[in-house]
Scaffold this motif. Structure first.
Motif, PDB file in Angstrom:
ATOM      1  N   UNK A  46       9.808 -11.584 -51.422  1.00 45.59           N
ATOM      2  CA  UNK A  46      10.345 -10.243 -51.645  1.00 45.59           C
ATOM      3  C   UNK A  46      11.244  -9.808 -50.482  1.00 45.59           C
ATOM      4  N   UNK A  47      10.706  -9.900 -49.295  1.00 45.96           N
ATOM      5  CA  UNK A  47      11.439  -9.456 -48.109  1.00 45.96           C
ATOM      6  C   UNK A  47      11.159 -10.390 -46.941  1.00 45.96           C
ATOM      7  N   UNK A  48      12.140 -10.465 -46.069  1.00 45.56           N
ATOM      8  CA  UNK A  48      11.958 -11.059 -44.748  1.00 45.56           C
ATOM      9  C   UNK A  48      12.429 -10.007 -43.744  1.00 45.56           C
ATOM     10  N   UNK A  49      11.545  -9.644 -42.819  1.00 45.68           N
ATOM     11  CA  UNK A  49      11.835  -8.549 -41.887  1.00 45.68           C
ATOM     12  C   UNK A  49      11.650  -9.014 -40.461  1.00 45.68           C
ATOM     13  N   UNK A  50      12.523  -8.580 -39.588  1.00 43.66           N
ATOM     14  CA  UNK A  50      12.263  -8.760 -38.168  1.00 43.66           C
ATOM     15  C   UNK A  50      12.275  -7.417 -37.443  1.00 43.66           C
ATOM     16  N   UNK A  51      12.810  -6.394 -38.103  1.00 45.35           N
ATOM     17  CA  UNK A  51      12.792  -5.048 -37.524  1.00 45.35           C
ATOM     18  C   UNK A  51      13.145  -4.045 -38.604  1.00 45.35           C
ATOM     19  N   UNK A  52      12.766  -2.796 -38.383  1.00 46.06           N
ATOM     20  CA  UNK A  52      13.243  -1.712 -39.225  1.00 46.06           C
ATOM     21  C   UNK A  52      12.691  -1.699 -40.639  1.00 46.06           C
ATOM     22  N   UNK A  53      13.578  -1.578 -41.573  1.00 47.97           N
ATOM     23  CA  UNK A  53      13.212  -1.258 -42.950  1.00 47.97           C
ATOM     24  C   UNK A  53      14.183  -1.951 -43.897  1.00 47.97           C
ATOM     25  N   UNK A  54      13.638  -2.406 -45.033  1.00 45.33           N
ATOM     26  CA  UNK A  54      14.498  -2.969 -46.083  1.00 45.33           C
ATOM     27  C   UNK A  54      14.078  -2.378 -47.414  1.00 45.33           C
ATOM     28  N   UNK A  55      15.030  -2.239 -48.313  1.00 45.03           N
ATOM     29  CA  UNK A  55      14.770  -1.656 -49.634  1.00 45.03           C
ATOM     30  C   UNK A  55      15.419  -2.521 -50.694  1.00 45.03           C
ATOM     31  N   UNK A  56      14.659  -2.744 -51.768  1.00 47.48           N
ATOM     32  CA  UNK A  56      15.217  -3.483 -52.902  1.00 47.48           C
ATOM     33  C   UNK A  56      14.620  -2.896 -54.164  1.00 47.48           C
ATOM     34  N   UNK A  57      15.433  -2.135 -54.883  1.00 48.29           N
ATOM     35  CA  UNK A  57      14.927  -1.487 -56.093  1.00 48.29           C
ATOM     36  C   UNK A  57      13.842  -0.499 -55.737  1.00 48.29           C
ATOM     37  N   UNK A  58      12.675  -0.668 -56.364  1.00 46.63           N
ATOM     38  CA  UNK A  58      11.549   0.246 -56.099  1.00 46.63           C
ATOM     39  C   UNK A  58      10.680  -0.220 -54.932  1.00 46.63           C
ATOM     40  N   UNK A  59      11.053  -1.295 -54.296  1.00 49.61           N
ATOM     41  CA  UNK A  59      10.260  -1.843 -53.197  1.00 49.61           C
ATOM     42  C   UNK A  59      10.898  -1.489 -51.856  1.00 49.61           C
ATOM     43  N   UNK A  60      10.040  -1.096 -50.921  1.00 48.11           N
ATOM     44  CA  UNK A  60      10.483  -0.794 -49.561  1.00 48.11           C
ATOM     45  C   UNK A  60       9.526  -1.495 -48.603  1.00 48.11           C
ATOM     46  N   UNK A  61      10.076  -2.158 -47.606  1.00 47.75           N
ATOM     47  CA  UNK A  61       9.240  -2.789 -46.582  1.00 47.75           C
ATOM     48  C   UNK A  61       9.666  -2.280 -45.220  1.00 47.75           C
ATOM     49  N   UNK A  63       8.628  -2.413 -40.840  1.00 46.34           N
ATOM     50  CA  UNK A  63       7.894  -3.136 -39.806  1.00 46.34           C
ATOM     51  C   UNK A  63       8.015  -2.400 -38.490  1.00 46.34           C
ATOM     52  N   UNK A  64       6.905  -2.338 -37.757  1.00 51.03           N
ATOM     53  CA  UNK A  64       6.887  -1.765 -36.412  1.00 51.03           C
ATOM     54  C   UNK A  64       6.468  -2.894 -35.470  1.00 51.03           C
ATOM     55  N   UNK A  65       7.439  -3.428 -34.765  1.00 50.83           N
ATOM     56  CA  UNK A  65       7.189  -4.599 -33.920  1.00 50.83           C
ATOM     57  C   UNK A  65       6.206  -4.264 -32.791  1.00 50.83           C
TER      58      UNK A  65
END
Lengths: 110, 113
Positions: A46-61, A63-65
């Motif tokens: 769904x998502x790959x995160x290393x910082x901050x925030x990502x949004x795709x459609x109804x999904x939001x991810x 991360x707080x490092x």
């Protein structure tokens, strides 16, 4: 070895509700992945995160490092969102790939 | 876009038989990881390959072996199958150590009867 904790383990909600799934890890990482697995199915990234925030459609991810914590949110949940959601972390440079959490089993009732 | 292809999707074997699972990474990916996910369990790392060489080894039983070929596809060979080997075996591929992300296959569901 990184320890990955997810909460809740199981979650049942009504259609339309706002869903939050949490993931904490113990050691600094290079990236965090949110994955979805339907019953009997394979894994979808769904998502790959290393910082901050990502949004795709109804999904939001997010991360707080600093706090070693990530959340996956589902807005306006739908029965087709019912699946296991898995948090996996990449500790960086390791040849063993990802360390997986045990998953959150989400059921959205109509 | 091409994804990671695994074959077969489903496999039923009897105890003590052998099985071979295949994983085809997406183009340009040179690293393959194999994971085993038992019923209700989180995935466990088995083994990985980078540029056709074994890169790391996890909880892979001695009865299992794997290799990566010149076209970067990988095969997991499982011998003397046991009931406890029943699981979803999925692979993931990446470019190098995964800094650009991982792509996952749909897995092979192995049932040992």
């Amino acid at each position: 070895k990184n320890e990955v904790e997810q909460s809740p383990q199981n979650l049942t909600a009504q259609e339309g509700e706002f869903i939050t799934i949490n993931c904490s890890y113990s050691v600094g990482i290079s990236a965090l992945h949110w994955l979805q697995q339907h019953p009997g199915g394979g894994i979808v990234s769904l998502f790959m995160l290393s910082s901050g925030k990502k949004k795709h459609g109804r999904l939001i991810a997010t991360i707080n490092i600093q706090e070693k914590h990530s959340s996956l949110h589902i807005t306006a949940s739908h029965p087709r969102d019912s699946a296991v959601y898995i948090c996996a972390v990449d500790s960086g440079g390791g040849a063993d790939g990802l360390t997986f959490g045990k998953g959150t089993h989400l059921i959205i009732q109509p | 876009a091409a994804g990671v292809i695994q074959s077969p999707r489903h496999l039923i074997k009897e105890k003590r038989e052998t099985a071979t699972l295949k994983c085809y990474p997406i183009p340009r990916h040179d690293t393959v990881y194999w994971y085993q996910q038992g019923p209700g369990q989180d995935p466990q790392f088995l083994i990985s390959f980078y540029e056709k060489m074994q890169s790391d080894k996890g909880s892979i039983p001695d009865r299992f072996s794997a290799q990566q070929f010149s076209d970067y596809h990988s095969e997991l060979n499982m011998s003397s199958l046991e009931l406890g080997d029943s699981a979803l075996y999925f692979c993931a591929s990446s470019l190098g150590s995964g800094g650009y992300g991982y792509t996952f296959g749909s897995g092979t569901r192995l049932t040992v009867v």
